[in-house]
Design a protein around this motif. Structure first.
Motif, PDB file in Angstrom:
ATOM      1  N   VAL A  29      -4.261 -13.460 -17.324  1.00  0.00           N
ATOM      2  CA  VAL A  29      -4.779 -13.129 -15.990  1.00  0.00           C
ATOM      3  C   VAL A  29      -4.987 -11.632 -15.860  1.00  0.00           C
ATOM      4  N   ASP A  30      -6.131 -11.247 -15.320  1.00  0.00           N
ATOM      5  CA  ASP A  30      -6.386  -9.847 -15.005  1.00  0.00           C
ATOM      6  C   ASP A  30      -6.031  -9.649 -13.536  1.00  0.00           C
ATOM      7  N   SER A  31      -4.828  -9.190 -13.279  1.00  0.00           N
ATOM      8  CA  SER A  31      -4.353  -9.085 -11.901  1.00  0.00           C
ATOM      9  C   SER A  31      -4.758  -7.788 -11.214  1.00  0.00           C
ATOM     10  N   LEU A  32      -5.342  -6.850 -11.925  1.00  0.00           N
ATOM     11  CA  LEU A  32      -5.726  -5.586 -11.296  1.00  0.00           C
ATOM     12  C   LEU A  32      -6.799  -5.775 -10.223  1.00  0.00           C
ATOM     13  N   ASP A  33      -7.686  -6.758 -10.395  1.00  0.00           N
ATOM     14  CA  ASP A  33      -8.705  -7.003  -9.372  1.00  0.00           C
ATOM     15  C   ASP A  33      -8.083  -7.495  -8.067  1.00  0.00           C
ATOM     16  N   ALA A  34      -6.911  -8.062  -8.136  1.00  0.00           N
ATOM     17  CA  ALA A  34      -6.242  -8.581  -6.939  1.00  0.00           C
ATOM     18  C   ALA A  34      -5.703  -7.476  -6.036  1.00  0.00           C
ATOM     19  N   LEU A  35      -5.669  -6.241  -6.502  1.00  0.00           N
ATOM     20  CA  LEU A  35      -5.127  -5.147  -5.702  1.00  0.00           C
ATOM     21  C   LEU A  35      -5.878  -4.950  -4.388  1.00  0.00           C
ATOM     22  N   ARG A  36      -7.143  -5.253  -4.393  1.00  0.00           N
ATOM     23  CA  ARG A  36      -7.940  -5.062  -3.173  1.00  0.00           C
ATOM     24  C   ARG A  36      -7.439  -5.931  -2.025  1.00  0.00           C
ATOM     25  N   GLY A  37      -6.946  -7.117  -2.340  1.00  0.00           N
ATOM     26  CA  GLY A  37      -6.531  -8.047  -1.294  1.00  0.00           C
ATOM     27  C   GLY A  37      -5.051  -8.028  -0.967  1.00  0.00           C
ATOM     28  N   VAL A  38      -4.297  -7.130  -1.560  1.00  0.00           N
ATOM     29  CA  VAL A  38      -2.851  -7.087  -1.339  1.00  0.00           C
ATOM     30  C   VAL A  38      -2.566  -6.719   0.117  1.00  0.00           C
ATOM     31  N   ARG A  39      -1.683  -7.505   0.759  1.00  0.00           N
ATOM     32  CA  ARG A  39      -1.331  -7.239   2.160  1.00  0.00           C
ATOM     33  C   ARG A  39       0.147  -6.936   2.339  1.00  0.00           C
ATOM     34  N   VAL A  43       4.598  -2.284  -6.023  1.00  0.00           N
ATOM     35  CA  VAL A  43       4.883  -1.098  -6.827  1.00  0.00           C
ATOM     36  C   VAL A  43       4.734  -1.481  -8.295  1.00  0.00           C
ATOM     37  N   PHE A  44       3.769  -0.879  -8.971  1.00  0.00           N
ATOM     38  CA  PHE A  44       3.626  -1.043 -10.416  1.00  0.00           C
ATOM     39  C   PHE A  44       4.517   0.002 -11.072  1.00  0.00           C
ATOM     40  N   VAL A  45       5.408  -0.433 -11.926  1.00  0.00           N
ATOM     41  CA  VAL A  45       6.274   0.499 -12.648  1.00  0.00           C
ATOM     42  C   VAL A  45       5.924   0.388 -14.126  1.00  0.00           C
ATOM     43  N   ARG A  46       5.499   1.517 -14.694  1.00  0.00           N
ATOM     44  CA  ARG A  46       5.111   1.548 -16.097  1.00  0.00           C
ATOM     45  C   ARG A  46       6.131   2.311 -16.918  1.00  0.00           C
ATOM     46  N   ALA A  47       6.254   1.914 -18.153  1.00  0.00           N
ATOM     47  CA  ALA A  47       7.124   2.600 -19.104  1.00  0.00           C
ATOM     48  C   ALA A  47       6.379   3.797 -19.685  1.00  0.00           C
ATOM     49  N   GLY A  48       6.980   4.967 -19.589  1.00  0.00           N
ATOM     50  CA  GLY A  48       6.356   6.168 -20.128  1.00  0.00           C
ATOM     51  C   GLY A  48       6.154   6.113 -21.633  1.00  0.00           C
ATOM     52  N   LYS A  49       7.035   5.401 -22.323  1.00  0.00           N
ATOM     53  CA  LYS A  49       6.917   5.268 -23.780  1.00  0.00           C
ATOM     54  C   LYS A  49       6.212   3.974 -24.175  1.00  0.00           C
ATOM     55  N   LEU A  61      -6.093   0.789 -12.404  1.00  0.00           N
ATOM     56  CA  LEU A  61      -4.866   0.820 -11.605  1.00  0.00           C
ATOM     57  C   LEU A  61      -4.922   1.970 -10.606  1.00  0.00           C
ATOM     58  N   GLU A  62      -5.305   3.129 -11.064  1.00  0.00           N
ATOM     59  CA  GLU A  62      -5.395   4.292 -10.166  1.00  0.00           C
ATOM     60  C   GLU A  62      -6.409   4.043  -9.048  1.00  0.00           C
ATOM     61  N   ALA A  63      -7.520   3.406  -9.378  1.00  0.00           N
ATOM     62  CA  ALA A  63      -8.515   3.077  -8.352  1.00  0.00           C
ATOM     63  C   ALA A  63      -7.922   2.127  -7.319  1.00  0.00           C
ATOM     64  N   GLY A  64      -7.160   1.144  -7.780  1.00  0.00           N
ATOM     65  CA  GLY A  64      -6.507   0.214  -6.857  1.00  0.00           C
ATOM     66  C   GLY A  64      -5.504   0.900  -5.955  1.00  0.00           C
ATOM     67  N   VAL A  65      -4.773   1.857  -6.504  1.00  0.00           N
ATOM     68  CA  VAL A  65      -3.807   2.629  -5.712  1.00  0.00           C
ATOM     69  C   VAL A  65      -4.546   3.438  -4.649  1.00  0.00           C
ATOM     70  N   GLN A  66      -5.671   4.035  -5.027  1.00  0.00           N
ATOM     71  CA  GLN A  66      -6.439   4.843  -4.088  1.00  0.00           C
ATOM     72  C   GLN A  66      -7.071   3.994  -2.978  1.00  0.00           C
ATOM     73  N   PRO A  69      -3.364   1.496   0.455  1.00  0.00           N
ATOM     74  CA  PRO A  69      -2.147   2.283   0.670  1.00  0.00           C
ATOM     75  C   PRO A  69      -0.853   1.493   0.477  1.00  0.00           C
ATOM     76  N   LEU A  70      -0.944   0.181   0.376  1.00  0.00           N
ATOM     77  CA  LEU A  70       0.248  -0.636   0.138  1.00  0.00           C
ATOM     78  C   LEU A  70       0.611  -0.707  -1.339  1.00  0.00           C
ATOM     79  N   VAL A  71      -0.267  -0.209  -2.199  1.00  0.00           N
ATOM     80  CA  VAL A  71      -0.059  -0.270  -3.645  1.00  0.00           C
ATOM     81  C   VAL A  71       0.292   1.122  -4.166  1.00  0.00           C
ATOM     82  N   SER A  72       1.334   1.179  -4.988  1.00  0.00           N
ATOM     83  CA  SER A  72       1.681   2.447  -5.634  1.00  0.00           C
ATOM     84  C   SER A  72       1.945   2.189  -7.114  1.00  0.00           C
ATOM     85  N   ALA A  73       1.849   3.245  -7.896  1.00  0.00           N
ATOM     86  CA  ALA A  73       2.098   3.160  -9.336  1.00  0.00           C
ATOM     87  C   ALA A  73       3.073   4.258  -9.710  1.00  0.00           C
TER      88      ALA A  73
END
Length: 104
Positions: A29-39, A43-49, A61-66, A69-73
């Motif tokens: 599943v490509d869930s990044l497209d779902a960011l537009r409809g999030v209500r 919080v997306f938490v990524r591993a730096g390594k 992901l950055e576009a979805g965050v922008q 406002p309910l989405v952060s990374a």
């Protein structure tokens, strides 16, 4: 994450069968497209390594965050793929505010 039996905090739980199913679902599943409809707060938490995110996925992901406002990374620089094992306190610090927000 579950309430500790002592009642004094939270414990991480880990079920390999559930993890396997989640990995297969995530790969299909490509869930990044779902960011537009999030209500609600996400919080997306990524591993730096970690090396799981492609350059294209990070841009999306950055576009979805922008856009929402309910989405952060967030990134935990010292963590590898299993963020909850490598940096449990930092992960908890990042996600607990979302639980508090959901209870309001």
């Amino acid at each position: 994450l579950r309430r500790a039996p002592s009642g004094g905090g939270l414990d991480w739980t880990f079920d390999l069968r559930v993890m396997r199913d989640l990995i297969y679902d995530a790969a299909a599943v490509d869930s990044l497209d779902a960011l537009r409809g999030v209500r609600s707060r996400v919080v997306f938490v990524r591993a730096g390594k970690g090396m799981r995110w492609s350059a294209e996925a990070l841009v999306r992901l950055e576009a979805g965050v922008q856009e929402n406002p309910l989405v952060s990374a967030e990134v935990i620089p010292s963590a590898a793929h299993w963020v909850h094992v490598d940096s449990p306190k930092e992960l908890t610090r990042l996600i607990i505010p979302g639980f508090a927000h959901a209870q309001q």
